[in-house]
Design a protein around this motif. Structure first.
Motif, PDB file in Angstrom:
ATOM      1  N   UNK A 263       0.842  -1.202   0.000  1.00 35.35           N
ATOM      2  CA  UNK A 263       0.000   0.000   0.000  1.00 35.35           C
ATOM      3  C   UNK A 263       0.875   1.250   0.000  1.00 35.35           C
ATOM      4  N   UNK A 264       1.921   1.224   0.814  1.00 44.87           N
ATOM      5  CA  UNK A 264       2.819   2.384   0.876  1.00 44.87           C
ATOM      6  C   UNK A 264       3.580   2.565  -0.432  1.00 44.87           C
ATOM      7  N   UNK A 265       3.921   1.461  -1.088  1.00 43.52           N
ATOM      8  CA  UNK A 265       4.591   1.568  -2.387  1.00 43.52           C
ATOM      9  C   UNK A 265       3.672   2.232  -3.407  1.00 43.52           C
ATOM     10  N   UNK A 266       2.395   1.886  -3.367  1.00 44.11           N
ATOM     11  CA  UNK A 266       1.437   2.435  -4.320  1.00 44.11           C
ATOM     12  C   UNK A 266       0.962   3.835  -3.926  1.00 44.11           C
ATOM     13  N   UNK A 267       0.802   4.045  -2.617  1.00 50.25           N
ATOM     14  CA  UNK A 267       0.312   5.338  -2.115  1.00 50.25           C
ATOM     15  C   UNK A 267       1.268   5.806  -1.017  1.00 50.25           C
TER      16      UNK A 267
ATOM     17  N   UNK B 129      -5.177  12.287  -1.338  1.00 52.01           N
ATOM     18  CA  UNK B 129      -5.062  12.823  -2.693  1.00 52.01           C
ATOM     19  C   UNK B 129      -3.734  12.343  -3.269  1.00 52.01           C
ATOM     20  N   UNK B 130      -3.798  11.353  -4.150  1.00 52.89           N
ATOM     21  CA  UNK B 130      -2.585  10.738  -4.681  1.00 52.89           C
ATOM     22  C   UNK B 130      -1.859  11.630  -5.676  1.00 52.89           C
ATOM     23  N   UNK B 131      -2.502  12.688  -6.105  1.00 53.64           N
ATOM     24  CA  UNK B 131      -1.873  13.562  -7.099  1.00 53.64           C
ATOM     25  C   UNK B 131      -1.238  14.793  -6.464  1.00 53.64           C
ATOM     26  N   UNK B 132      -1.528  14.992  -5.182  1.00 58.18           N
ATOM     27  CA  UNK B 132      -1.007  16.181  -4.505  1.00 58.18           C
ATOM     28  C   UNK B 132       0.479  16.010  -4.205  1.00 58.18           C
ATOM     29  N   UNK B 133       1.258  17.024  -4.470  1.00 58.79           N
ATOM     30  CA  UNK B 133       2.646  17.041  -4.043  1.00 58.79           C
ATOM     31  C   UNK B 133       3.634  16.477  -5.037  1.00 58.79           C
ATOM     32  N   UNK B 134       3.215  15.648  -5.966  1.00 58.30           N
ATOM     33  CA  UNK B 134       4.140  15.107  -6.964  1.00 58.30           C
ATOM     34  C   UNK B 134       5.215  14.243  -6.332  1.00 58.30           C
ATOM     35  N   UNK B 135       6.478  14.422  -6.767  1.00 61.64           N
ATOM     36  CA  UNK B 135       7.580  13.651  -6.226  1.00 61.64           C
ATOM     37  C   UNK B 135       7.998  12.544  -7.166  1.00 61.64           C
ATOM     38  N   UNK B 136       9.041  11.833  -6.754  1.00 65.79           N
ATOM     39  CA  UNK B 136       9.594  10.763  -7.575  1.00 65.79           C
ATOM     40  C   UNK B 136       8.859   9.466  -7.305  1.00 65.79           C
ATOM     41  N   UNK B 137       8.432   8.796  -8.355  1.00 67.73           N
ATOM     42  CA  UNK B 137       7.827   7.476  -8.230  1.00 67.73           C
ATOM     43  C   UNK B 137       8.928   6.459  -8.507  1.00 67.73           C
TER      44      UNK B 137
ATOM     45  N   UNK C 238      19.339   3.593  -5.584  1.00 67.54           N
ATOM     46  CA  UNK C 238      20.454   3.734  -4.647  1.00 67.54           C
ATOM     47  C   UNK C 238      20.938   5.176  -4.604  1.00 67.54           C
ATOM     48  N   UNK C 239      21.075   5.797  -5.753  1.00 66.25           N
ATOM     49  CA  UNK C 239      21.491   7.200  -5.800  1.00 66.25           C
ATOM     50  C   UNK C 239      20.498   8.092  -5.074  1.00 66.25           C
ATOM     51  N   UNK C 240      19.211   7.817  -5.274  1.00 64.35           N
ATOM     52  CA  UNK C 240      18.174   8.592  -4.597  1.00 64.35           C
ATOM     53  C   UNK C 240      18.274   8.408  -3.076  1.00 64.35           C
ATOM     54  N   UNK C 241      18.449   7.169  -2.613  1.00 64.19           N
ATOM     55  CA  UNK C 241      18.573   6.892  -1.174  1.00 64.19           C
ATOM     56  C   UNK C 241      19.762   7.655  -0.585  1.00 64.19           C
ATOM     57  N   UNK C 242      20.879   7.602  -1.279  1.00 64.14           N
ATOM     58  CA  UNK C 242      22.082   8.259  -0.763  1.00 64.14           C
ATOM     59  C   UNK C 242      21.915   9.775  -0.711  1.00 64.14           C
ATOM     60  N   UNK C 243      21.345  10.349  -1.757  1.00 65.42           N
ATOM     61  CA  UNK C 243      21.194  11.810  -1.806  1.00 65.42           C
ATOM     62  C   UNK C 243      20.078  12.316  -0.904  1.00 65.42           C
ATOM     63  N   UNK C 244      18.976  11.593  -0.855  1.00 68.52           N
ATOM     64  CA  UNK C 244      17.816  12.051  -0.080  1.00 68.52           C
ATOM     65  C   UNK C 244      17.925  11.699   1.403  1.00 68.52           C
TER      66      UNK C 244
END
Length: 230
Positions: free
Chosen positions: A13-17, A61-69, A79-85
């Motif tokens: 569920x968290x992966x999807x939302x 609201x699944x469309x609010x805020x955007x972000x990386x999927x 991995x790059x995202x984990x390290x940077x974020x």
């Protein structure tokens, strides 16, 4: 829009939302290390109302805020995202917050012993997380990236125990954070709490949120891909 059912795993569920993570976290439902179970079972274990929980998730609201999927990223990009974020921010925050946690324990600990325990937990968390992320960055993540380029290689037997070890570390960190939340009454300062008191509680809650998101991304996205490739 993703349709949520009571039979879906909490981690799925968290992966999807992704925003459902906030709802689970506030209700003390583990979506990281213990997220591989149906939502109905997880909610029942906490003695909560399933219908109410599903309604809250459905109203996100699944469309609010955007972000990386991250579903659309390969292992190297994740991995790059984990390290940077997470890794960079985590190392900075763990060091920056330490003096305030120590000050709080020394000033108020004699009258509020749970703050002494809080400092002990924080010190353990800091040491374990710094060692953990260094091991990931220097050893395990490069190994995973090499393995995912060629999953038929001899690296399969090398990767598996490393992933299992990291997941065990995550379990230990989760236990520390759960005890922190317990002894701080959900990071809620009392009415007469000073500014340092409130600052520490607020930043610890933010640290918990980021850590759960971080661990979820590793356990249930990155490591899940590795497990499927093994």
């Amino acid at each position: 829009m993703t349709a949520v059912s009571e039979k879906m795993w909490v981690s799925d569920i968290v992966k999807e939302i992704p925003k459902s993570a906030d709802i689970f976290r506030k209700n003390r439902i583990d979506y990281c290390c213990g997220g591989r179970m149906p939502m109905a079972e997880a909610v029942e274990a906490r003695g909560l109302d399933l219908e109410s929980m599903m309604e809250k998730i459905d109203n996100i609201d699944q469309h609010e805020g955007g972000g990386i999927d991250v579903k659309y990223l390969d292992a190297a990009a994740i991995i790059t995202f984990i390290q940077n974020r997470y890794h960079k921010e985590l190392m900075n925050e763990l060091s920056a917050l330490a003096p305030y946690v120590r000050k709080l324990a020394r000033k108020h600990g004699p009258d509020e012993p749970h703050l002494v325990r809080l400092e002990e937990l924080y010190r353990t968390l800091k040491n374990e997380m710094l060692a953990h992320t260094e091991d990931e960055d220097r050893n395990v993540f490069p190994l995973i990236m090499e393995f995912m380029k060629d999953t038929t290689s001899d690296l399969v037997e090398t990767v598996k125990p490393h992933v299992e070890g990291l997941e065990a570390d995550h379990e230990a960190v989760g236990d520390i954070l759960k005890e922190m939340r317990d002894i701080t009454d959900d990071f809620t300062p009392h009415e007469s709490a000073c500014g340092t008191y409130r600052l520490v509680y607020a930043r610890l809650e933010k640290l918990e949120k980021d850590t759960f998101e971080h661990v979820h991304l590793e356990n249930n996205v990155l490591f899940e891909r590795v497990r499927k490739a093994i």
